[in-house]
Motif scaffolding. Structure first.
Motif, PDB file in Angstrom:
ATOM      1  N   ALA A  24       0.814  -1.216   0.000  1.00  0.00           N
ATOM      2  CA  ALA A  24       0.000   0.000   0.000  1.00  0.00           C
ATOM      3  C   ALA A  24       0.848   1.266   0.000  1.00  0.00           C
ATOM      4  O   ALA A  24       0.460   2.277  -0.591  1.00  0.00           O
ATOM      5  N   VAL A  44     -12.323 -10.094   4.004  1.00  0.00           N
ATOM      6  CA  VAL A  44     -13.117  -8.903   4.334  1.00  0.00           C
ATOM      7  C   VAL A  44     -13.488  -8.915   5.816  1.00  0.00           C
ATOM      8  O   VAL A  44     -13.408  -7.888   6.493  1.00  0.00           O
ATOM      9  N   ARG A  73      -5.725  -3.089   3.431  1.00  0.00           N
ATOM     10  CA  ARG A  73      -6.259  -1.724   3.527  1.00  0.00           C
ATOM     11  C   ARG A  73      -7.514  -1.565   2.679  1.00  0.00           C
ATOM     12  O   ARG A  73      -8.478  -0.949   3.097  1.00  0.00           O
ATOM     13  N   ASN A  74      -7.448  -2.070   1.436  1.00  0.00           N
ATOM     14  CA  ASN A  74      -8.624  -2.026   0.568  1.00  0.00           C
ATOM     15  C   ASN A  74      -8.495  -3.068  -0.527  1.00  0.00           C
ATOM     16  O   ASN A  74      -7.423  -3.606  -0.760  1.00  0.00           O
ATOM     17  N   ILE A  75      -9.625  -3.336  -1.146  1.00  0.00           N
ATOM     18  CA  ILE A  75      -9.694  -4.338  -2.213  1.00  0.00           C
ATOM     19  C   ILE A  75     -10.354  -3.683  -3.413  1.00  0.00           C
ATOM     20  O   ILE A  75     -11.399  -3.036  -3.278  1.00  0.00           O
ATOM     21  N   ARG A  76      -9.759  -3.871  -4.575  1.00  0.00           N
ATOM     22  CA  ARG A  76     -10.311  -3.337  -5.821  1.00  0.00           C
ATOM     23  C   ARG A  76     -10.579  -4.476  -6.791  1.00  0.00           C
ATOM     24  O   ARG A  76      -9.949  -5.527  -6.718  1.00  0.00           O
ATOM     25  N   LEU A  86      -5.348  -6.240  -3.991  1.00  0.00           N
ATOM     26  CA  LEU A  86      -5.360  -5.973  -2.564  1.00  0.00           C
ATOM     27  C   LEU A  86      -4.235  -5.010  -2.230  1.00  0.00           C
ATOM     28  O   LEU A  86      -3.067  -5.294  -2.516  1.00  0.00           O
ATOM     29  N   ASP A  87      -4.577  -3.861  -1.664  1.00  0.00           N
ATOM     30  CA  ASP A  87      -3.568  -2.949  -1.119  1.00  0.00           C
ATOM     31  C   ASP A  87      -3.325  -3.419   0.306  1.00  0.00           C
ATOM     32  O   ASP A  87      -4.250  -3.450   1.123  1.00  0.00           O
TER      33      ASP A  87
END
Length: 129
Positions: A24, A44, A73-76, A86-87
């Protein structure tokens, strides 16, 4: 939360999607693994990367043996809805089972694959028998 978001992913015939883990902070690609619905749901829920091992045919939480956990941190999802990004914060700084920061540690140079990244930790120390 409904599982409708899981159904928007274009899973392969065997129910998998490639998942790219990216640092990230730096944006460096650390590894590619596979996820199924359950591994993504667990990721998640717990905030740590959980993948599907194609060789072992089971879920595995990254770092459960080595301690090199991936905090997500986040998923796109890509434009075709078939690749996950995945960050992550890579705890311990090592994503690769070889003891390197990234699984992408060989570069093609003049027709030969050349190792470019050092081993940061002995793999035998990370994965005791």
């Amino acid at each position: 939360m409904s599982d409708n978001w899981l159904e928007q992913i274009q899973w392969t015939a065997d129910g998998l999607a490639p998942a790219i883990a990216q640092d990230a902070a730096s944006g460096r690609v650390l590894m590619l693994a596979w996820m199924n619905r359950e591994s993504l749901r667990r990721t998640v829920e717990c905030g740590e990367a959980v993948y599907w091992s194609r060789s072992r045919q089971q879920l595995w939480r990254k770092g459960e043996t080595s301690g090199n956990i991936q905090k997500v941190r986040n998923i796109r999802l890509d434009c075709d809805h078939d690749v996950l990004l995945l960050d992550i914060d890579q705890i311990g700084g090592i994503a690769c089972h070889t003891g390197r920061q990234s699984c992408f540690f060989e570069e093609l140079r003049e027709g030969e694959w050349t190792v470019t990244d050092p081993v940061l930790k002995d793999p035998h120390a990370m994965y005791p028998q």
